[in-house]
Design a protein around this motif. Structure first.
Motif, PDB file in Angstrom:
ATOM      1  N   TYR A 140       6.657  30.758  49.790  1.00 12.54           N
ATOM      2  CA  TYR A 140       6.632  30.670  51.258  1.00 12.54           C
ATOM      3  C   TYR A 140       7.672  29.680  51.790  1.00 12.54           C
ATOM      4  O   TYR A 140       8.134  29.817  52.922  1.00 12.54           O
ATOM      5  N   ARG A 141       8.087  28.717  50.955  1.00 14.35           N
ATOM      6  CA  ARG A 141       9.224  27.878  51.374  1.00 14.35           C
ATOM      7  C   ARG A 141      10.494  28.721  51.446  1.00 14.35           C
ATOM      8  O   ARG A 141      11.303  28.581  52.371  1.00 14.35           O
ATOM      9  N   LEU A 142      10.658  29.639  50.480  1.00 17.10           N
ATOM     10  CA  LEU A 142      11.807  30.558  50.524  1.00 17.10           C
ATOM     11  C   LEU A 142      11.713  31.459  51.756  1.00 17.10           C
ATOM     12  O   LEU A 142      12.705  31.682  52.462  1.00 17.10           O
ATOM     13  N   LYS A 143      10.520  31.948  52.025  1.00 16.69           N
ATOM     14  CA  LYS A 143      10.354  32.853  53.176  1.00 16.69           C
ATOM     15  C   LYS A 143      10.684  32.139  54.493  1.00 16.69           C
ATOM     16  O   LYS A 143      11.328  32.727  55.365  1.00 16.69           O
ATOM     17  N   ARG A 144      10.246  30.897  54.589  1.00 16.74           N
ATOM     18  CA  ARG A 144      10.552  30.116  55.798  1.00 16.74           C
ATOM     19  C   ARG A 144      12.070  30.027  55.983  1.00 16.74           C
ATOM     20  O   ARG A 144      12.598  30.226  57.068  1.00 16.74           O
ATOM     21  N   ARG A 182       2.901  34.863  58.072  1.00 16.84           N
ATOM     22  CA  ARG A 182       2.864  35.182  56.638  1.00 16.84           C
ATOM     23  C   ARG A 182       3.394  36.575  56.339  1.00 16.84           C
ATOM     24  O   ARG A 182       4.032  36.807  55.331  1.00 16.84           O
ATOM     25  N   TYR A 183       3.085  37.542  57.221  1.00 15.63           N
ATOM     26  CA  TYR A 183       3.474  38.925  56.945  1.00 15.63           C
ATOM     27  C   TYR A 183       4.733  39.336  57.707  1.00 15.63           C
ATOM     28  O   TYR A 183       5.062  40.523  57.760  1.00 15.63           O
ATOM     29  N   ALA A 184       5.416  38.392  58.316  1.00 18.34           N
ATOM     30  CA  ALA A 184       6.634  38.712  59.065  1.00 18.34           C
ATOM     31  C   ALA A 184       7.589  39.473  58.158  1.00 18.34           C
ATOM     32  O   ALA A 184       7.794  39.095  57.015  1.00 18.34           O
ATOM     33  N   PRO A 185       8.149  40.591  58.653  1.00 17.06           N
ATOM     34  CA  PRO A 185       9.045  41.355  57.786  1.00 17.06           C
ATOM     35  C   PRO A 185      10.352  40.605  57.592  1.00 17.06           C
ATOM     36  O   PRO A 185      10.870  39.993  58.524  1.00 17.06           O
ATOM     37  N   LEU A 186      10.877  40.668  56.385  1.00 17.36           N
ATOM     38  CA  LEU A 186      12.174  40.069  56.131  1.00 17.36           C
ATOM     39  C   LEU A 186      13.232  41.133  56.383  1.00 17.36           C
ATOM     40  O   LEU A 186      12.947  42.325  56.331  1.00 17.36           O
ATOM     41  N   PRO A 187      14.469  40.711  56.673  1.00 14.37           N
ATOM     42  CA  PRO A 187      15.514  41.680  57.014  1.00 14.37           C
ATOM     43  C   PRO A 187      15.609  42.808  55.981  1.00 14.37           C
ATOM     44  O   PRO A 187      15.462  42.572  54.790  1.00 14.37           O
ATOM     45  N   LEU A 189       5.149  36.765  37.713  1.00 12.54           N
ATOM     46  CA  LEU A 189       5.220  36.534  39.162  1.00 12.54           C
ATOM     47  C   LEU A 189       6.210  35.416  39.493  1.00 12.54           C
ATOM     48  O   LEU A 189       6.994  35.516  40.437  1.00 12.54           O
ATOM     49  N   GLU A 190       6.154  34.353  38.716  1.00 11.71           N
ATOM     50  CA  GLU A 190       7.093  33.249  38.954  1.00 11.71           C
ATOM     51  C   GLU A 190       8.533  33.729  38.766  1.00 11.71           C
ATOM     52  O   GLU A 190       9.428  33.349  39.528  1.00 11.71           O
ATOM     53  N   GLY A 191       8.724  34.594  37.768  1.00  8.54           N
ATOM     54  CA  GLY A 191      10.050  35.167  37.530  1.00  8.54           C
ATOM     55  C   GLY A 191      10.546  35.970  38.732  1.00  8.54           C
ATOM     56  O   GLY A 191      11.721  35.896  39.096  1.00  8.54           O
ATOM     57  N   LEU A 192       9.650  36.705  39.365  1.00 11.84           N
ATOM     58  CA  LEU A 192      10.031  37.485  40.561  1.00 11.84           C
ATOM     59  C   LEU A 192      10.469  36.546  41.692  1.00 11.84           C
ATOM     60  O   LEU A 192      11.434  36.817  42.403  1.00 11.84           O
ATOM     61  N   VAL A 193       9.747  35.428  41.844  1.00  8.90           N
ATOM     62  CA  VAL A 193      10.108  34.464  42.891  1.00  8.90           C
ATOM     63  C   VAL A 193      11.477  33.858  42.585  1.00  8.90           C
ATOM     64  O   VAL A 193      12.329  33.730  43.475  1.00  8.90           O
ATOM     65  N   ALA A 194      11.715  33.511  41.333  1.00  5.43           N
ATOM     66  CA  ALA A 194      13.008  32.934  40.950  1.00  5.43           C
ATOM     67  C   ALA A 194      14.141  33.932  41.218  1.00  5.43           C
ATOM     68  O   ALA A 194      15.210  33.560  41.714  1.00  5.43           O
ATOM     69  N   GLU A 195      13.877  35.213  40.925  1.00  5.68           N
ATOM     70  CA  GLU A 195      14.878  36.255  41.163  1.00  5.68           C
ATOM     71  C   GLU A 195      15.186  36.377  42.657  1.00  5.68           C
ATOM     72  O   GLU A 195      16.353  36.511  43.057  1.00  5.68           O
ATOM     73  N   ALA A 196      14.133  36.276  43.479  1.00  7.13           N
ATOM     74  CA  ALA A 196      14.319  36.341  44.931  1.00  7.13           C
ATOM     75  C   ALA A 196      15.142  35.140  45.417  1.00  7.13           C
ATOM     76  O   ALA A 196      16.017  35.281  46.280  1.00  7.13           O
TER      77      ALA A 196
END
Ligand SMILES: [Zn+2]
Length: 596
Positions: free
Chosen positions: A282-286, A299-304, A581-588
């Motif tokens: 969520y820090r990345l999403k912010r 929380r559910y705001a769409p990303l570009p 899951l952590e790997g997916l976040v790192a990839e993002a």
């Protein structure tokens, strides 16, 4: 206000005639009467004698019992499915109530069977379980026996069952009807809860904020009712657990899930121990949203680039292709749902919100309910429910008593189906910004199933415990427990406003199926591990996977997944899924960095 785009799903409706022609189909009452007569005859033939039956005689009994369950299941499914199509229609509600009452009376007449099977001496049970005549139902017999310490006497069981129709079950239905009929005022319009909640996925931040405020305002008008219903059902559960000698609020659920308390605790500890993955995301999403602070309604705001339109036909094709690439049999079975009109797709006024696949009975076929609005997550929901549907259809060969899996593995095929569709969409996409949007979408879905459900389990744990220790809880106390368990998950990454405090009060799972929610996390992390195996091994994994689905509920979950290379009893097992899951976040994060 512009008309919404047509999705192509507008006319996709169930054909319930595979069950009964209509609500007034005379066959329906004829079948009810047949069930009553057969239940009487069954009682006359077996009551008081079950423990003395030979294996061959018991096999004959179970065959008759299956036929009766099939017929009753078919009637119940029709009444329930018919009701979901318009929950505001009193005639549909009345039919469902009538069938529920008749069904409850019927199961009271049959209650002796489980009780006598459970009470049979251990030597008798051991001889049954070893006899080839009963091999087909071995696991069902084992399961009846594990409830042995928690069953009451026959008159007590009958009484509880009869009174639950106007007790707990009636409160759950009241809650559902109140929430089904509730309207939330947003910008001068009266919207259903699902319509209002769907605005939380909108680009427009102020619309999200207004929608969240509308939900809070609506829940506030119902707060006396909601608090009362929650308190009543929590107390009802506490007395059930006391009468049945379950040590904790979750023990009965774990037993039914065929998983021991220790495995569930290991799952909960593993997930709550990695809440840092949630905060990191969520820090990345912010950052990606360019906001200084994220609130609950963000929380559910769409990303570009994550916002796309998938017509019904496109959604269907995407799911069938992805299923077919994994194994042609998956696409074949999923195809039957479209060809046979086993799916009810569009949202309609009065129709139940959300989505589900109902297994009905093995001699008919499952039915899927959707509220398809052509968004990317609607495609994922289609993949999810078709996963359930294929699982239910394949496991039908186990018969009505063993087709269903326990809740812990009930979400395996659905979540795996979503994973297949996600990976196939990812593989077709080369634009990094779109890939990032898809990846964040997948992360959020996985979080909703793994982390969010465990945080909800922590809320359930807190409210059941508090109700038992503190007596009736106030609305404020529920809200306090809710905010505490939700804030624990988000840490400082999302600000949960006080307004969000009331949002516990619309979640039907808490009332209808206490303890259910952790099964989603169980399923999600299990599927991540299975998917990793599939990628590593390929080969005949899809064959073994289909064998697992076909096995249904005919064995213990840890035995059914073992041929796929998964050991549920290993406490480190859950960490594997969380690492993915952590790997997916790192990839993002990397994709985000590469985009500047
Ligand atoms: Zn599901």
């Amino acid at each position: 206000m512009t008309e919404p785009l047509l999705t192509g799903a507008e006319e996709i409706a169930w054909n319930l005639a595979d069950l009964y022609a209509a609500m007034d189909d005379p066959q329906l009452d004829a079948d009810l009467d047949t069930c009553d007569a057969e239940a009487q005859a069954f009682q006359a033939d077996y009551r008081g004698r079950v423990a003395n039956l030979s294996a061959a005689e018991l096999a004959a009994l179970i065959t008759r019992y299956e036929t009766l369950n099939e017929r009753m299941g078919r009637i119940g499914a029709f009444a329930g499915l018919n009701w979901t199509q318009n929950t505001e229609d009193p005639a549909r509600g009345a039919l469902m109530q009538r069938i529920t009452e008749r069904g409850a009376r019927l199961s009271q007449e049959l209650v002796f069977l489980d009780l006598e099977l459970a009470a049979a001496p251990d030597e008798t049970a051991a001889a049954w379980l070893a006899d080839p005549a009963l091999a087909r139902w071995r696991h069902w017999l084992e399961m009846v026996r594990i409830f042995r310490p928690h069953l009451l006497s026959e008159p007590e069981e009958k009484l509880l069952s009869e009174k639950s129709v106007t007790g707990a079950a009636a409160w759950v239905r009241f809650f559902e009807e109140v929430h089904g009929a509730a309207r939330y005022e947003l910008d001068g319009e009266q919207l259903s809860r699902d319509q209002t909640l769907s605005k939380l996925y909108d680009q427009d931040r102020d619309l999200r904020r207004r929608a969240a405020a509308a939900v809070t305002a609506g829940l506030k008008t119902m707060q006396r009712t909601n608090t009362y219903v929650f308190n009543t059902l929590l107390a009802d559960k506490a007395s059930d657990d006391r009468l049945r000698s379950y040590p904790t609020w979750i023990s009965g659920r774990n037993l039914g899930n065929q998983v021991d308390d220790r495995t569930v605790e290991a799952l909960i500890d593993a997930v709550t121990g990695r809440y840092d993955i949630v905060a990191r995301y969520y820090r990345l999403k912010r950052r990606l949203l360019g906001l200084d602070e994220l609130f609950d309604y963000d929380r559910y705001a769409p990303l570009p680039a994550a916002d796309r339109f998938y017509s019904w036909e496109q959604g269907r094709q995407i799911v069938l292709d992805a299923y077919g690439r994994f194994h042609p049999r998956m696409a074949e079975v999923a195809g039957w749902f479209f060809d046979g009109r086993w799916i009810d797709a569009p949202p309609r006024p009065g129709k139940m919100g959300g989505a589900f696949s109902h297994g009905v009975v093995p001699s008919v076929h499952p039915y899927i309910l959707l509220n398809y609005e052509a968004k990317p997550r609607d495609v994922m929901t289609l993949a999810h429910e078709l996963g359930h549907g294929v699982h239910q259809k394949l496991s039908g060969v186990q018969g009505v008593l063993q087709a269903d899996t326990p809740l812990t593995t009930a979400e395996t095929a659905s979540v795996f189906g979503e994973m297949l569709v996600f990976q196939s969409l990812m593989a077709q996409e080369s634009d990094p910004a779109t890939r990032l949007g898809m990846l964040t979408g997948k992360i959020e879905d996985s979080f909703a199933t793994a982390f969010r459900q465990i945080s909800m389990n922590r809320f359930e744990h807190a409210m059941h415990t508090a109700r038992r220790e503190e007596g009736e809880l106030t609305t404020e106390r529920f809200s306090e427990l809710w905010l505490a368990t939700q804030r624990a998950m988000f840490g400082d990454s999302v600000t949960m406003t006080e307004d969000y405090g009331l949002w516990w009060s619309y979640v039907p799972h808490f009332l209808g199926t206490p303890g259910y929610v952790y099964a989603y996390a169980f399923g999600e992390l299990l599927v991540l591990a299975l998917y990793a195996r599939y990628r590593q091994e390929g080969g005949d994994f899809p064959e073994r996977y289909i064998a697992m689905l076909t096995a249904g509920g005919s064995n213990w979950p840890h035995e059914i997944v073992k041929p796929l290379g998964v050991d549920l009893t290993d406490p480190d097992f859950w960490g594997n899924g969380l690492d993915i899951l952590e790997g997916l976040v790192a990839e993002a994060e990397q994709l985000a960095d590469s985009l500047g």
